[in-house]
Design an enzyme around this catalytic site. Structure first.
Site, short mmCIF file in Angstrom:
data_model
loop_
_atom_site.label_atom_id
_atom_site.label_comp_id
_atom_site.label_asym_id
_atom_site.label_seq_id
_atom_site.Cartn_x
_atom_site.Cartn_y
_atom_site.Cartn_z
N GLN A 100 -32.96 -3.76 -22.45
CA GLN A 100 -33.96 -3.56 -23.48
C GLN A 100 -33.36 -3.14 -24.79
O GLN A 100 -32.27 -2.17 -24.71
CB GLN A 100 -34.62 -2.24 -22.81
CG GLN A 100 -35.86 -2.00 -23.91
CD GLN A 100 -36.79 -0.86 -23.44
OE1 GLN A 100 -36.25 0.42 -23.60
NE2 GLN A 100 -38.13 -1.04 -23.06
N TYR A 185 -41.03 3.77 -31.45
CA TYR A 185 -39.87 3.31 -32.18
C TYR A 185 -39.95 2.65 -33.09
O TYR A 185 -41.15 2.20 -33.51
CB TYR A 185 -38.95 3.06 -30.98
CG TYR A 185 -38.55 4.15 -29.89
CD1 TYR A 185 -38.14 5.19 -30.34
CD2 TYR A 185 -39.16 4.01 -28.56
CE1 TYR A 185 -38.07 6.38 -29.35
CE2 TYR A 185 -39.06 4.97 -27.73
CZ TYR A 185 -38.47 6.33 -28.22
OH TYR A 185 -38.07 7.34 -27.23
N ARG A 232 -41.82 -5.45 -25.49
CA ARG A 232 -42.56 -4.36 -24.71
C ARG A 232 -43.47 -3.82 -26.10
O ARG A 232 -43.09 -3.41 -27.12
CB ARG A 232 -41.89 -3.14 -24.37
CG ARG A 232 -42.57 -2.13 -23.42
CD ARG A 232 -41.76 -1.24 -22.83
NE ARG A 232 -42.23 -1.14 -21.50
CZ ARG A 232 -42.07 0.41 -20.77
NH1 ARG A 232 -41.45 1.24 -21.55
NH2 ARG A 232 -42.56 0.69 -19.70
N GLY A 321 -41.57 3.28 -12.60
CA GLY A 321 -40.70 4.23 -13.12
C GLY A 321 -40.45 5.28 -12.17
O GLY A 321 -39.26 5.23 -11.50
N ARG A 322 -41.06 6.37 -12.28
CA ARG A 322 -40.69 7.64 -11.56
C ARG A 322 -40.50 7.50 -9.91
O ARG A 322 -39.57 7.70 -9.43
CB ARG A 322 -41.87 8.69 -11.76
CG ARG A 322 -41.98 9.32 -13.12
CD ARG A 322 -42.93 10.07 -13.12
NE ARG A 322 -43.30 10.76 -14.60
CZ ARG A 322 -44.02 9.99 -15.68
NH1 ARG A 322 -44.30 9.02 -15.45
NH2 ARG A 322 -44.14 10.71 -16.84
#
Length: 367
Positions: A100, A185, A232, A321-322
């Site tokens: 990424q 971002y 993304r 993810g988690r």
């Protein structure tokens, strides 16, 4: 159990063993000085190589692109060599891995900017914090300063940094790259009227706000092949000053333009807090109509929810993810109905192997 989620598929030229994706998650475990990927990181990713696809933690394309301590870069020879160790280890374990690409924009601090200001589309404070470690490696959250606006003359160099980072990623052995244009971002900041109040060719109209993302995507696709490029996006995320009233039409317009570029996939970063809005079906339908490539969805999905999403046709892969932090063998746990371990949030950022590579595979597997 979960026949679609666990079924093989393909991503452009890449065969994938299943439709599970390791979501990109910042873990801050690089070697210092130089924010260099290392053997510990290689072990971490290889442990999770049974996912159909691994997407690495966000990696800054330049020194200017950094906003958190100990995050990896992809712009120095040492960083490229460190990532090569990661990709070799993952490939030996049978995995596929994308890097990424990241520029944080205004989500930064003077500590990463040689005492200067972070850059952004416009000089608007994000009212947010970043994670900054001291000389002893102890981290804390600190406020972001008000950034300075990028000049028009700086933008070609910024695009060149993205392209060089993508080329570096391929030199490091990655199967492709994901352009991070989500979660507040830099590229996401350009998309939104709340962060982008420019009056030149990169601000104002929807087409102008889309311009940088599309120029970056086009340039990277030309450099390494569109079939090895993902993007993304974060349609329904509002934190960090991202609550733009025009973002959904802008995201859909981006999907149409990225479809024309033939990028491999779009990756939706869906809000994952407890009271987050659900993604409306009409948005998913419009997105499917406007983008013919692969769709990856990442939110707080269970295996059952992921299976339903895939069967409904709203996604081709689902990122976790988690659950992948504490369950390196997550596909096997889903396939066998094994219980999921819980991760320790105190070891999420920085540190050593504890809370990173010391989560075991399911103990009952051998029995």
């Amino acid at each position: 159990m979960y026949p679609t989620l666990l079924s093989p598929t393909a991503l452009g030229p890449l065969p994938l063993n299943n439709r599970l994706v390791l979501a990109p998650m910042t873990r801050c475990r690089t070697s210092q000085p130089g924010d260099v990927p290392n053997a510990l990181m290689a072990e971490y990713y290889a442990q999770r190589a049974s996912a159909g696809l691994l997407i690495t933690e966000a990696s800054q394309i330049s020194a200017q692109g950094q906003g958190y301590s100990y995050t990896p870069g992809i712009y120095t020879p040492e960083q490229i060599a460190g990532w090569r160790l990661v990709t070799d280890t993952v490939h030996q374990a049978g995995g596929k891995i994308f890097l990424q690409l990241w520029h944080v924009g205004r989500m930064s601090h003077a500590a990463f900017q040689n005492g200067g200001l972070p850059v952004a589309p416009s000089a608007i404070n994000p009212q947010a914090q970043i994670w900054l470690a001291d000389e002893h490696g102890q981290g804390r959250m600190v406020d972001c300063p008000t950034p300075r606006a990028l000049t028009l003359e700086e933008i070609p160099g910024l695009i060149a940094d993205y392209v060089q980072a993508a080329r570096n990623a391929m030199a490091a052995g990655f199967d492709g790259v994901e352009i991070h244009a989500a979660n507040g971002y830099l590229l996401d900041q350009f998309l939104r009227t709340t962060a982008n109040q420019r009056t030149d060719a990169y601000g104002g109209s929807q087409a102008n706000r889309l311009r940088l993302l599309l120029e970056v995507s086009q340039a990277i696709s030309t450099a390494i092949g569109a079939e090895r490029v993902g993007v993304r996006l974060a349609p329904y995320i509002t934190a960090r000053g991202m609550a733009c009233p025009d973002i959904i039409p802008t995201i859909l317009a981006a999907a149409t333009a990225l479809d024309a570029l033939n990028v491999a996939y779009l990756h939706l970063s869906e809000a994952d807090w407890d009271d987050a809005p659900s993604i409306p079906e009409h948005f998913r339908r419009q997105l499917r109509e406007q983008f013919r490539g692969r769709l990856i969805c990442a939110g707080r999905y269970t295996a059952a929810q992921a299976e339903s999403l895939l069967q409904a046709g709203w996604a081709d892969l689902v990122a976790f993810g988690r659950p992948f932090i504490a369950n390196p063998d997550l596909p096997a746990r889903f396939a066998n109905g094994w219980p999921l371990a819980q991760f320790d949030p105190s070891t999420l950022f920085g540190g050593d192997a504890r809370g990173y590579t010391d989560y075991p595979a399911y103990a009952g597997a051998a029995a």
